[in-house]
Scaffold this motif. Structure first.
Motif, PDB file in Angstrom:
ATOM      1  N   THR A 195       0.829  -1.213   0.000  1.00  0.00           N
ATOM      2  CA  THR A 195       0.000   0.000   0.000  1.00  0.00           C
ATOM      3  C   THR A 195       0.864   1.264   0.000  1.00  0.00           C
ATOM      4  O   THR A 195       0.577   2.215  -0.730  1.00  0.00           O
ATOM      5  CB  THR A 195      -0.954  -0.012   1.204  1.00  0.00           C
ATOM      6  N   SER A 196       1.918   1.267   0.793  1.00  0.00           N
ATOM      7  CA  SER A 196       2.766   2.466   0.880  1.00  0.00           C
ATOM      8  C   SER A 196       3.476   2.764  -0.432  1.00  0.00           C
ATOM      9  O   SER A 196       3.537   3.920  -0.861  1.00  0.00           O
ATOM     10  CB  SER A 196       3.801   2.301   1.996  1.00  0.00           C
ATOM     11  N   LEU A 197       4.026   1.741  -1.075  1.00  0.00           N
ATOM     12  CA  LEU A 197       4.704   1.966  -2.353  1.00  0.00           C
ATOM     13  C   LEU A 197       3.705   2.392  -3.426  1.00  0.00           C
ATOM     14  O   LEU A 197       3.998   3.248  -4.253  1.00  0.00           O
ATOM     15  CB  LEU A 197       5.476   0.719  -2.791  1.00  0.00           C
ATOM     16  N   TYR A 198       2.514   1.823  -3.390  1.00  0.00           N
ATOM     17  CA  TYR A 198       1.457   2.242  -4.324  1.00  0.00           C
ATOM     18  C   TYR A 198       1.160   3.736  -4.170  1.00  0.00           C
ATOM     19  O   TYR A 198       1.081   4.467  -5.154  1.00  0.00           O
ATOM     20  CB  TYR A 198       0.200   1.404  -4.081  1.00  0.00           C
ATOM     21  N   LYS A 199       1.050   4.191  -2.941  1.00  0.00           N
ATOM     22  CA  LYS A 199       0.779   5.617  -2.701  1.00  0.00           C
ATOM     23  C   LYS A 199       1.944   6.475  -3.200  1.00  0.00           C
ATOM     24  O   LYS A 199       1.731   7.559  -3.747  1.00  0.00           O
ATOM     25  CB  LYS A 199       0.510   5.866  -1.223  1.00  0.00           C
ATOM     26  N   LYS A 200       3.170   5.981  -3.025  1.00  0.00           N
ATOM     27  CA  LYS A 200       4.335   6.696  -3.550  1.00  0.00           C
ATOM     28  C   LYS A 200       4.259   6.773  -5.073  1.00  0.00           C
ATOM     29  O   LYS A 200       4.566   7.816  -5.670  1.00  0.00           O
ATOM     30  CB  LYS A 200       5.624   6.000  -3.109  1.00  0.00           C
TER      31      LYS A 200
END
Length: 113
Positions: free
Chosen positions: A74-79
């Motif tokens: 999820t965090s890399l997707y948001k990045k």
């Protein structure tokens, strides 16, 4: 196998001849973002992200006018959404599904155990 996510300017990632993200743009973006750095062990366009992630080495790589990764948490997707905004692009999976909002993708790789 696994789902691949792309940052692209194309309507479909394989058809980006008219609007590629250039390698120079990608390297320029990396140089402007203190959370990204090139990992030359994996190639001249392979970047590791130092942000919060479930992965030990979350990565993004430029190839053929797109920037991609596999199974972003999820965090890399948001990045990726943030990078796409800066590059006047969008996020798309390998099936052509567009992702525009943070709520559209949630993945925690630790839940696969």
């Amino acid at each position: 196998m696994g789902v691949e996510f792309y940052i692209t300017r194309a309507d479909f990632l394989a058809n980006n001849d008219d609007a590629p993200i250039t390698s120079e743009e990608w390297l320029g973006y990396i140089n402007s973002d203190n959370e990204l750095h090139i990992d030359a062990r994996n190639g001249e366009y392979f970047a590791l992200w130092s942000g919060p992630s479930h992965y030990e080495e979350p990565w993004l790589e430029w190839n053929a006018g797109n920037i991609y990764t596999k199974w972003p948490d999820t965090s890399l997707y948001k990045k990726m959404l943030s990078i796409a905004t800066c590059l006047n692009a969008h996020v798309m999976d390998d099936n052509g599904t567009l992702y525009r909002y943070e709520s559209q993708w949630e993945y925690d790789p630790s839940s696969d155990c």
